[in-house]
Motif scaffolding. Structure first.
Motif, PDB file in Angstrom:
ATOM      1  N   GLU A 143       0.865  -1.182   0.000  1.00 50.17           N
ATOM      2  CA  GLU A 143       0.000   0.000   0.000  1.00 50.17           C
ATOM      3  C   GLU A 143       0.903   1.234   0.000  1.00 50.17           C
ATOM      4  N   SER A 144       0.442   2.302  -0.588  1.00 46.06           N
ATOM      5  CA  SER A 144       1.172   3.565  -0.512  1.00 46.06           C
ATOM      6  C   SER A 144       0.238   4.716  -0.871  1.00 46.06           C
ATOM      7  N   PRO A 145       0.024   5.642   0.086  1.00 49.43           N
ATOM      8  CA  PRO A 145       0.442   5.606   1.487  1.00 49.43           C
ATOM      9  C   PRO A 145      -0.228   4.445   2.223  1.00 49.43           C
ATOM     10  N   THR A 146       0.442   3.970   3.273  1.00 48.37           N
ATOM     11  CA  THR A 146      -0.052   2.795   3.978  1.00 48.37           C
ATOM     12  C   THR A 146      -1.172   3.163   4.943  1.00 48.37           C
ATOM     13  N   ASN A 147      -2.008   2.179   5.248  1.00 45.70           N
ATOM     14  CA  ASN A 147      -3.147   2.350   6.137  1.00 45.70           C
ATOM     15  C   ASN A 147      -2.925   1.570   7.425  1.00 45.70           C
ATOM     16  N   PRO A 148      -2.795   2.211   8.599  1.00 42.78           N
ATOM     17  CA  PRO A 148      -3.004   3.639   8.826  1.00 42.78           C
ATOM     18  C   PRO A 148      -1.707   4.415   9.108  1.00 42.78           C
ATOM     19  N   THR A 149      -0.522   3.795   8.934  1.00 40.88           N
ATOM     20  CA  THR A 149       0.723   4.425   9.387  1.00 40.88           C
ATOM     21  C   THR A 149       1.272   5.445   8.411  1.00 40.88           C
ATOM     22  N   LEU A 150       0.706   5.514   7.189  1.00 38.89           N
ATOM     23  CA  LEU A 150       1.018   6.560   6.218  1.00 38.89           C
ATOM     24  C   LEU A 150       2.463   6.539   5.729  1.00 38.89           C
ATOM     25  N   GLU A 151       3.072   5.353   5.664  1.00 40.29           N
ATOM     26  CA  GLU A 151       4.381   5.251   5.032  1.00 40.29           C
ATOM     27  C   GLU A 151       4.214   5.397   3.520  1.00 40.29           C
ATOM     28  N   VAL A 152       5.182   6.054   2.882  1.00 41.89           N
ATOM     29  CA  VAL A 152       5.128   6.257   1.437  1.00 41.89           C
ATOM     30  C   VAL A 152       6.198   5.400   0.771  1.00 41.89           C
ATOM     31  N   ILE A 153       5.773   4.556  -0.160  1.00 40.73           N
ATOM     32  CA  ILE A 153       6.661   3.627  -0.863  1.00 40.73           C
ATOM     33  C   ILE A 153       6.853   4.109  -2.296  1.00 40.73           C
ATOM     34  N   ASP A 154       8.043   3.927  -2.810  1.00 42.54           N
ATOM     35  CA  ASP A 154       8.358   4.334  -4.184  1.00 42.54           C
ATOM     36  C   ASP A 154       7.712   3.340  -5.144  1.00 42.54           C
TER      37      ASP A 154
END
Length: 362
Positions: free
Chosen positions: A156-167
């Motif tokens: 996931e990006s942004p991740t749910n619910p920690t909001l990490e952003v993956i390329d």
């Protein structure tokens, strides 16, 4: 997507995409409350069931109301085909199960929605599929997790619910270099702000229950991608698959709720809405400053809920209360007030879900 619809602006796609009117010429999307469909002859029915003629057969497979929704989302996403499901987890499960078989290996980002992690960690191994969880923000973690039998990347990006952003582009390029499929959950960004297929992903999944509906009235899911991949996902649903990925079409009434949500987004005066949020934040900030030894700061997160957030910090030398103690007191009050944890002596809150007048109570 044809030449005409390709040039439509997002607002037009949200309102008119996939529109399929009956012979009555209705202006809004019609709800087709039918299980099956009639045919002019036995030969016509045979051709329809063989796939030789286009048309609807049975509402679990396709229905005009749901078909409009799927086509509209294809326009927004830039996808060739789509499949609406009864929930987001049905979409995730079908997309994953159709991509692997016993003996395959999946690499998934560790920061996943809880139910998605259950599918990766518990369900897939029951079918003989191995899985490795990695820190999705580190490209070297993806590279080190690859095995000869790696067939799928999921994140996931942004991740749910920690909001990490993956390329998305980098991870997709790595997967393609080894012949692996990429399935991404794009629920937080939505197709309005991120189009994973353009970044190299093969399949995009959504919980339509969240931002696509956005009003808490409907449940549904979506799988989008190439036509052959969407067909594979359909065939992985019952009666050929496990019940967690139930392929039953999302209810027609819920689809109507999502149409309403899309149109409401277009018709909302977002500048006026933003001003109302700022006014509420200002009122709360000015009120708490009267306590003394308190500072406030307003910020807008670059990701997640793009609304004004108010941080309230206090000097512990004068106000002797910890953040957890304050959170508990606010939660136990009448009315109950829920705030976000922040720094050691600070809390954060946002106001976009407050009803008129509730900012005065806060």
């Amino acid at each position: 997507m044809n030449d005409e619809t390709r040039d439509w602006k997002p607002a037009t796609k949200l309102v008119h995409g996939g529109t399929l009117r009956s012979g009555f010429g209705e202006t809004s999307e019609a709800i087709f409350l039918t299980q099956g469909f009639v045919y002019d002859s036995a030969e016509a029915a045979e051709a329809r069931f063989k796939g030789e003629d286009d048309g609807f057969i049975y509402s679990r497979y396709a229905n005009p109301t749901v078909d409009m929704f799927e086509k509209r989302m294809c326009l927004l996403e830039g996808a060739e085909d789509a499949r609406a499901t009864a929930s987001g987890m049905a979409a995730v499960s079908a997309a994953l199960l159709c991509s692997v078989k016993a003996g395959d290996h999946v690499v998934a980002a560790r920061a996943l929605f809880g139910s998605c992690r259950w599918v990766v960690e518990k369900l897939l191994p029951q079918y003989g599929v191995e899985a490795t969880l990695v820190d999705g923000t580190r490209m070297e973690a993806w590279e080190q997790a690859i095995r000869p039998n790696t067939k799928l990347f999921f994140f996931e990006s942004p991740t749910n619910p920690t909001l990490e952003v993956i390329d998305v582009a980098a991870v997709s390029a790595l997967a393609r270099s080894i012949g692996a499929r990429v399935v991404i959950d794009n629920v937080f960004a939505t197709p309005l702000f991120q189009k994973p297929l353009e970044l190299g992903a093969h399949v995009v999944v959504y919980s339509a229950t969240k931002h696509i509906d956005g009003q808490g009235r409907a449940m549904g899911g979506l799988i989008l991608g190439r036509k052959d991949l969407i067909e594979a996902a359909r065939l992985s649903a019952p009666p050929r698959g496990g019940t967690i990925g139930r392929g039953m079409k999302v209810n027609k009434e819920e689809i109507l709720g999502m149409y309403v949500a899309l149109e409401k987004y277009i018709n909302t005066d977002h500048d006026k809405e933003w001003k109302s949020w700022e006014d509420k934040v200002f009122l709360i900030a000015e009120a708490v400053k009267k306590v003394g030894n308190i500072s406030t700061d307003v910020s807008v997160p670059p990701i997640a809920n793009h609304t004004p957030f108010l941080e309230i910090a206090w000097d512990p030398n004068y106000i002797r209360i910890t953040r957890p103690q304050l959170q508990e007191k606010l939660r136990a009050g009448n009315p109950s007030i829920e705030v976000i944890g922040g720094k050691e002596h600070a809390i954060s809150l946002t106001v976009f879900m407050l009803r008129p007048g509730e900012e005065k109570i806060v």
